[in-house]
Design a protein around this motif. Structure first.
Motif, PDB file in Angstrom:
ATOM      1  N   LEU A  52     -35.365   3.551 -56.238  1.00  0.00           N
ATOM      2  CA  LEU A  52     -34.418   3.554 -57.335  1.00  0.00           C
ATOM      3  C   LEU A  52     -33.951   2.109 -57.440  1.00  0.00           C
ATOM      4  N   LEU A  53     -34.403   1.421 -58.491  1.00  0.00           N
ATOM      5  CA  LEU A  53     -34.206  -0.024 -58.606  1.00  0.00           C
ATOM      6  C   LEU A  53     -33.531  -0.411 -59.906  1.00  0.00           C
ATOM      7  N   LYS A  54     -32.929  -1.574 -59.876  1.00  0.00           N
ATOM      8  CA  LYS A  54     -32.511  -2.263 -61.089  1.00  0.00           C
ATOM      9  C   LYS A  54     -33.644  -3.229 -61.420  1.00  0.00           C
ATOM     10  N   SER A  67     -27.293   3.039 -43.818  1.00  0.00           N
ATOM     11  CA  SER A  67     -26.431   3.586 -42.764  1.00  0.00           C
ATOM     12  C   SER A  67     -26.574   5.113 -42.776  1.00  0.00           C
ATOM     13  N   ALA A  68     -26.072   5.749 -41.743  1.00  0.00           N
ATOM     14  CA  ALA A  68     -26.128   7.213 -41.670  1.00  0.00           C
ATOM     15  C   ALA A  68     -25.395   7.838 -42.861  1.00  0.00           C
ATOM     16  N   ASP A  69     -24.250   7.280 -43.227  1.00  0.00           N
ATOM     17  CA  ASP A  69     -23.497   7.811 -44.369  1.00  0.00           C
ATOM     18  C   ASP A  69     -24.244   7.604 -45.682  1.00  0.00           C
ATOM     19  N   GLU A  70     -24.812   6.420 -45.865  1.00  0.00           N
ATOM     20  CA  GLU A  70     -25.581   6.154 -47.086  1.00  0.00           C
ATOM     21  C   GLU A  70     -26.783   7.090 -47.171  1.00  0.00           C
ATOM     22  N   PHE A  71     -27.475   7.253 -46.045  1.00  0.00           N
ATOM     23  CA  PHE A  71     -28.652   8.116 -46.066  1.00  0.00           C
ATOM     24  C   PHE A  71     -28.266   9.567 -46.346  1.00  0.00           C
ATOM     25  N   ALA A  72     -27.141  10.020 -45.817  1.00  0.00           N
ATOM     26  CA  ALA A  72     -26.709  11.401 -46.058  1.00  0.00           C
ATOM     27  C   ALA A  72     -26.501  11.653 -47.554  1.00  0.00           C
ATOM     28  N   VAL A  73     -25.910  10.690 -48.242  1.00  0.00           N
ATOM     29  CA  VAL A  73     -25.717  10.821 -49.689  1.00  0.00           C
ATOM     30  C   VAL A  73     -27.069  10.852 -50.405  1.00  0.00           C
ATOM     31  N   LEU A  74     -27.953   9.912 -50.039  1.00  0.00           N
ATOM     32  CA  LEU A  74     -29.274   9.865 -50.673  1.00  0.00           C
ATOM     33  C   LEU A  74     -30.088  11.113 -50.352  1.00  0.00           C
ATOM     34  N   GLN A  75     -29.981  11.603 -49.123  1.00  0.00           N
ATOM     35  CA  GLN A  75     -30.726  12.791 -48.718  1.00  0.00           C
ATOM     36  C   GLN A  75     -30.321  13.991 -49.568  1.00  0.00           C
ATOM     37  N   ARG A  77     -28.786  13.895 -52.559  1.00  0.00           N
ATOM     38  CA  ARG A  77     -29.036  13.622 -53.977  1.00  0.00           C
ATOM     39  C   ARG A  77     -30.524  13.712 -54.343  1.00  0.00           C
ATOM     40  N   HIS A  78     -31.398  13.243 -53.417  1.00  0.00           N
ATOM     41  CA  HIS A  78     -32.827  13.134 -53.747  1.00  0.00           C
ATOM     42  C   HIS A  78     -33.719  14.045 -52.911  1.00  0.00           C
TER      43      HIS A  78
END
Length: 140
Positions: A52-54, A67-75, A77-78
């Protein structure tokens, strides 16, 4: 920021290529008078699974493992697999862009010394080139 992050602030980076058959992504920052830079930088991602890019990053990049928190959100969502965590790379401080791929690598050289060489990741040219260049892998 960890020692394995790749940070280049205050530079314009843009997506310059994606080869879907080889699953390769390239980002580049040119030497520009407007941001007072003299080097050419290329970033390579291989084995790209998802991104997912600009199209461009006006203020530079900060490439790091999610990070674990960032990955949890992405996991969530996607619908990512837990094993994707080790291969999820954030591209900017805001966490708006990510790539799931193998460890990224980078190359940087003074633009004035590159001569007729237009890109640093060129399989038809010898590596390392006959001019000074810095390179490395991210996340290693």
């Amino acid at each position: 920021m960890t020692a394995s992050d790749f940070v280049r602030e205050g530079r314009l980076f843009r997506v310059v290529g994606f080869n879907p058959s080889h699953r390769q992504l390239y980002l580049t920052s040119e030497a520009l008078a407007v941001d007072r830079t003299t080097t050419h930088i290329e970033i390579y991602f291989g084995h790209v699974e998802l991104m997912l890019l600009k199209p461009f990053y006006r203020n530079g990049v900060h490439i790091r493992r999610a990070s674990a928190d960032e990955f949890a959100v992405l996991q969530e969502r996607h619908k990512l697999e837990p094993g994707d965590a080790a291969y999820t790379w954030m591209l900017d401080p805001d966490g708006d862009s990510f790539v799931i791929a193998g460890n990224p690598s980078w190359r940087e050289a003074e633009y004035a010394q590159m001569g007729d060489r237009e890109v640093l990741y060129d399989a038809s040219k010898p590596w390392p080139p006959d001019f000074p260049v810095e390179s490395g892998s991210i996340g290693c």
